[in-house]
Design a protein around this motif. Structure first.
Motif, PDB file in Angstrom:
ATOM      1  N   ASP A 194     -42.539  17.060  49.902  1.00 20.75           N
ATOM      2  CA  ASP A 194     -42.988  15.997  48.992  1.00 20.75           C
ATOM      3  C   ASP A 194     -42.161  16.104  47.720  1.00 20.75           C
ATOM      4  N   THR A 195     -40.952  15.579  47.753  1.00 21.94           N
ATOM      5  CA  THR A 195     -40.019  15.770  46.652  1.00 21.94           C
ATOM      6  C   THR A 195     -40.498  15.112  45.355  1.00 21.94           C
ATOM      7  N   LYS A 196     -41.151  13.959  45.449  1.00 23.31           N
ATOM      8  CA  LYS A 196     -41.640  13.310  44.230  1.00 23.31           C
ATOM      9  C   LYS A 196     -42.703  14.167  43.542  1.00 23.31           C
ATOM     10  N   GLY A 197     -43.675  14.630  44.312  1.00 21.94           N
ATOM     11  CA  GLY A 197     -44.716  15.480  43.738  1.00 21.94           C
ATOM     12  C   GLY A 197     -44.166  16.784  43.199  1.00 21.94           C
ATOM     13  N   ASP A 198     -43.236  17.391  43.952  1.00 20.01           N
ATOM     14  CA  ASP A 198     -42.635  18.649  43.498  1.00 20.01           C
ATOM     15  C   ASP A 198     -41.817  18.452  42.230  1.00 20.01           C
ATOM     16  N   ALA A 199     -41.132  17.314  42.127  1.00 21.32           N
ATOM     17  CA  ALA A 199     -40.342  17.044  40.926  1.00 21.32           C
ATOM     18  C   ALA A 199     -41.236  16.919  39.691  1.00 21.32           C
ATOM     19  N   LEU A 200     -42.404  16.317  39.847  1.00 21.18           N
ATOM     20  CA  LEU A 200     -43.332  16.220  38.717  1.00 21.18           C
ATOM     21  C   LEU A 200     -43.767  17.604  38.253  1.00 21.18           C
ATOM     22  N   GLN A 201     -44.030  18.494  39.207  1.00 19.84           N
ATOM     23  CA  GLN A 201     -44.404  19.869  38.838  1.00 19.84           C
ATOM     24  C   GLN A 201     -43.257  20.578  38.126  1.00 19.84           C
ATOM     25  N   ALA A 235     -40.780  19.219  36.467  1.00 17.81           N
ATOM     26  CA  ALA A 235     -40.578  18.637  35.134  1.00 17.81           C
ATOM     27  C   ALA A 235     -41.592  19.185  34.142  1.00 17.81           C
ATOM     28  N   ALA A 236     -42.840  19.337  34.568  1.00 16.00           N
ATOM     29  CA  ALA A 236     -43.862  19.883  33.681  1.00 16.00           C
ATOM     30  C   ALA A 236     -43.523  21.310  33.277  1.00 16.00           C
ATOM     31  N   LEU A 237     -42.992  22.080  34.223  1.00 13.90           N
ATOM     32  CA  LEU A 237     -42.585  23.456  33.922  1.00 13.90           C
ATOM     33  C   LEU A 237     -41.474  23.465  32.880  1.00 13.90           C
ATOM     34  N   PHE A 238     -40.439  22.629  33.087  1.00 11.75           N
ATOM     35  CA  PHE A 238     -39.326  22.579  32.137  1.00 11.75           C
ATOM     36  C   PHE A 238     -39.793  22.091  30.765  1.00 11.75           C
ATOM     37  N   GLN A 239     -40.687  21.110  30.746  1.00 11.52           N
ATOM     38  CA  GLN A 239     -41.142  20.557  29.475  1.00 11.52           C
ATOM     39  C   GLN A 239     -41.874  21.617  28.653  1.00 11.52           C
ATOM     40  N   ARG A 240     -42.684  22.424  29.331  1.00 17.61           N
ATOM     41  CA  ARG A 240     -43.398  23.496  28.628  1.00 17.61           C
ATOM     42  C   ARG A 240     -42.432  24.498  28.007  1.00 17.61           C
ATOM     43  N   ARG A 241     -41.291  24.691  28.657  1.00 21.82           N
ATOM     44  CA  ARG A 241     -40.319  25.676  28.184  1.00 21.82           C
ATOM     45  C   ARG A 241     -39.234  25.062  27.314  1.00 21.82           C
ATOM     46  N   GLY A 242     -39.350  23.768  27.040  1.00 23.38           N
ATOM     47  CA  GLY A 242     -38.388  23.108  26.175  1.00 23.38           C
ATOM     48  C   GLY A 242     -37.010  22.955  26.778  1.00 23.38           C
ATOM     49  N   ARG A 243     -36.936  22.836  28.090  1.00 23.30           N
ATOM     50  CA  ARG A 243     -35.656  22.691  28.769  1.00 23.30           C
ATOM     51  C   ARG A 243     -35.533  21.302  29.389  1.00 23.30           C
ATOM     52  N   CYS A 244     -34.322  20.785  29.406  1.00 22.74           N
ATOM     53  CA  CYS A 244     -33.991  19.566  30.148  1.00 22.74           C
ATOM     54  C   CYS A 244     -32.845  19.923  31.086  1.00 22.74           C
ATOM     55  N   VAL A 245     -33.149  20.023  32.357  1.00 19.56           N
ATOM     56  CA  VAL A 245     -32.172  20.462  33.353  1.00 19.56           C
ATOM     57  C   VAL A 245     -31.952  19.322  34.339  1.00 19.56           C
ATOM     58  N   ASP A 246     -30.696  18.992  34.602  1.00 21.58           N
ATOM     59  CA  ASP A 246     -30.371  17.942  35.563  1.00 21.58           C
ATOM     60  C   ASP A 246     -30.469  18.506  36.977  1.00 21.58           C
ATOM     61  N   VAL A 247     -31.503  18.098  37.704  1.00 21.84           N
ATOM     62  CA  VAL A 247     -31.777  18.622  39.048  1.00 21.84           C
ATOM     63  C   VAL A 247     -32.036  17.459  39.998  1.00 21.84           C
ATOM     64  N   HIS A 248     -31.519  17.587  41.197  1.00 22.58           N
ATOM     65  CA  HIS A 248     -31.730  16.608  42.269  1.00 22.58           C
ATOM     66  C   HIS A 248     -32.555  17.283  43.363  1.00 22.58           C
ATOM     67  N   LEU A 249     -33.708  16.729  43.682  1.00 22.01           N
ATOM     68  CA  LEU A 249     -34.538  17.221  44.787  1.00 22.01           C
ATOM     69  C   LEU A 249     -34.337  16.289  45.978  1.00 22.01           C
ATOM     70  N   SER A 250     -33.823  16.836  47.075  1.00 26.72           N
ATOM     71  CA  SER A 250     -33.530  16.031  48.254  1.00 26.72           C
ATOM     72  C   SER A 250     -34.368  16.515  49.429  1.00 26.72           C
TER      73      SER A 250
END
Length: 437
Positions: free
Chosen positions: A350-357, A359-374
């Motif tokens: 479930d790439t959409k659901g996993d991506a939301l999780q 993103a929440a992890l990165f947001q808490r840590r103040g990171r913006c990482v360019d990642v592609h979930l396929s």
């Protein structure tokens, strides 16, 4: 309009293909542009005939997902809004990418829209070009600051200034960041496109649907010599070439246009998904504050062009209230994810659901990482290679790759069978210069 189309697995406006969550209809937009009235028609069709899911694609088009049994009614609604091809067989070949800021970009060398109109008209009206694969694609680059320079195209053209003369460099099976094969005068751009496509169809066997397959048997020098004989003017060399990519994500937020006092505002659709309310709301803002148009981008975002600079903060506030992302500091704006196992039978997670999780992890840590979930190796959500790719191998499990120009596919395999938490930790620990574009 007749809808007799050749068999293909690619969706179009006139060919709705099945998926786990219903049918998919792809609406190809000329230069990524859509009027507010047309955007409302797409929103209405998604509500009436589908599940209300609209996707912004990585080639600046729109898709409607979850379509039920009323295919003809949905198609008729979109055709009535002027979103279809001029001929049924011409739908598949409307694959011409421009910069989202064509004609308004501060850095542009030439306004590509007139030439693009010529090319699109020829693609649709020339019966022989209807033999091209639905994936065969052309890029026309005007030297804009906002340009996708990583998507490979079968033919690309890029404007440059050669001692005061405007010319178009071009290449095959690549992108404007590559070294060009040669150049033509600006006024011969249309003739070049026609000559390249006709040469491809003359030489390619039925199973060779893409330019890279033809180049495997016919070297570029041979194709160049054949092209030269078909063109009215002489091909020119390109002695120096450096098409620089933008240093910042110019598709998110507010940026000045070429015309003083005018700006565009870019907003990312979270993970490429829009609902009818988002699209309808953006259309209303375009009419109220802009020129009544929207532009889709290859970053699965949309632009509102031709705004007054002083109105941009209010427009951004309204877009954010619709659920769109307007700040580069939002982690979710940097993630790409395919449909995933909720809508695609080939996806392993479930790439959409996993991506939301993630993103929440990165947001808490103040990171913006360019990642592609396929969800599988087909990489449907990204036509380019992302700095980091998580390739699903099972529900909640991913292999992690880092982009490497020396490696094919997603790049270098870094770790296998990672949980989402473990993948997030590795990505978070990675130096910023390696994963943040």
């Amino acid at each position: 309009m007749s809808t007799a189309l050749r068999p293909s697995a690619c969706p179009g406006l006139l060919r709705i293909v099945p998926a786990l969550d219903g049918g998919i209809c792809r609406i190809k937009l000329a230069g990524g542009a859509i009027s507010a009235a047309q955007a409302r028609a797409v929103a209405r069709a998604a509500e009436r005939f589908a599940g209300g899911v609209i996707e912004a694609t990585n080639r600046a088009n729109l898709q409607i997902r979850g379509i039920g049994a009323e295919h003809r009614a949905l198609i008729a609604e979109l055709l009535a809004a002027g979103l279809g091809p001029t001929t049924a067989a011409g739908d598949d070949v409307r694959n011409l990418m421009l910069s989202p800021t064509a004609g308004i970009d501060r850095q542009m060398i030439v306004d590509t829209r007139p030439l693009a109109g010529q090319i699109l008209a020829t693609l649709q009206s020339h019966p022989r070009f209807h033999e091209l694969s639905p994936k065969f694609a052309v890029q026309l680059d005007g030297g804009e600051a906002l340009a996708m320079l990583e998507h490979p195209h079968d033919l690309w053209l890029s404007a440059f200034d050669s001692a005061g003369e405007l010319r178009l460099a071009f290449g095959l099976a690549g992108c404007p960041g590559d070294l060009p094969l040669a150049s033509v005068a600006r006024e011969e751009g249309h003739a070049l496109v026609v000559a390249v496509l006709e040469l491809f169809l003359d030489l390619a066997r039925p199973e060779q649907t893409r330019m890279r397959q033809l180049l495997a048997e016919h070297p570029a020098d041979e194709l160049l010599a054949r092209l030269s004989a078909r063109l009215p003017g002489a091909l020119g060399a390109v002695d120096e070439w450096a098409r620089a990519a933008p240093a910042e994500p110019l598709h998110i937020g507010s940026y000045p246009q070429r015309e003083p006092g005018r700006v565009y505002v870019g907003a990312v659709a979270p993970l490429g998904r829009l609902d009818p309310g988002m699209l309808r709301g953006a259309a209303e803002l375009a009419e109220q504050w802009g020129d009544g148009s929207l532009r889709l981008t290859p970053w699965q975002s949309l632009l509102l062009p031709n705004l007054r600079a002083e109105d941009a903060p209010a427009v951004i506030q309204r877009l954010e209230s619709l659920g769109l992302l307007c700040a580069p500091q939002q982690a979710l704006a940097h993630l790409i994810a395919c449909t995933g196992s909720s809508g695609c039978g080939k996806a392993l997670a479930d790439t959409k659901g996993d991506a939301l999780q993630l993103a929440a992890l990165f947001q808490r840590r103040g990171r913006c990482v360019d990642v592609h979930l396929s969800g599988c190796a087909r990489s449907c959500a990204a036509a380019h290679v992302a700095p980091a790719t998580l390739l699903a191998v099972a529900p909640g499990r991913y292999d992690l790759y880092f982009r490497d120009a020396a490696q094919p596919g997603f790049g270098t395999l870094h770790a296998r069978q990672l949980s989402l938490e473990a993948a997030g930790a590795l990505l978070d620990a990675r130096p910023r210069s390696n994963t943040d574009d």
